[in-house]
Design a protein around this motif. Structure first.
Motif: not given
Length: 165
Positions: A141-163
């Motif tokens: 489950l720690h692998v899942a927790a890390n994957g979820t955290a990376r998804w969240l970080l990716t979404e933050l970056v994606r939103e900030a890079e929107e025009p």
């Protein structure tokens, strides 16, 4: 947000995840400060003082971030604090817990760091299920927790890079 437990407490597991930041960290900070992050979902009441609470679906893609064969979603209450300036960037409180009453999802409390070249989540979570949950966390489950955290970080970056961000 509740006080962070001691890192030596065996009931808690450290979560540390980061992704490279290729754009401008100020855009991520500004996006958080505005509370205008689209994927946040619905703002809801009940957050501790100084934090904003959102009802979102945290996601875990299994089999790769782009072509995974399954995506698991969990309705979650996400708490975010306003970004505060620190040396080399900004930091904000972040935490999450399941939106429902079933205790089958970790409770996390930590910090979101916005640096010149990376975005990072660091903190502690309590695996559900007591001793059996901690054992399952060590095995998988720690692998899942890390994957979820990376998804969240990716979404933050994606939103900030929107025009229009």
């Amino acid at each position: 947000m509740a006080p962070r437990p001691a890192a030596t407490d065996e009931r808690f597991v450290r979560l540390s995840a980061s992704i490279p930041l290729h754009g401008h960290p100020a855009r991520v900070m500004a996006s958080l400060a505005r509370g205008a992050v689209a994927w946040h979902g619905e703002a809801v009441d009940g957050a501790p003082d100084g934090l904003q609470r959102y009802l979102i679906d945290l996601r875990l893609r299994v089999g790769g971030s782009r072509t995974g064969f399954a995506t698991f979603r969990k309705a979650t209450l996400l708490d975010l604090g306003p970004p505060q300036p620190v040396r080399g960037g900004w930091v904000a409180e972040i935490g999450w817990r399941a939106a429902g009453t079933l205790p089958l999802f970790p409770v996390f409390a930590g910090r979101l760091g916005i640096g010149p070249d990376s975005l990072r989540i660091d903190g502690l979570y309590a695996p559900p299920g007591g001793v059996a949950g901690r054992l399952a966390d060590r095995m998988l489950l720690h692998v899942a927790a890390n994957g979820t955290a990376r998804w969240l970080l990716t979404e933050l970056v994606r939103e900030a890079e929107e025009p229009d961000a």
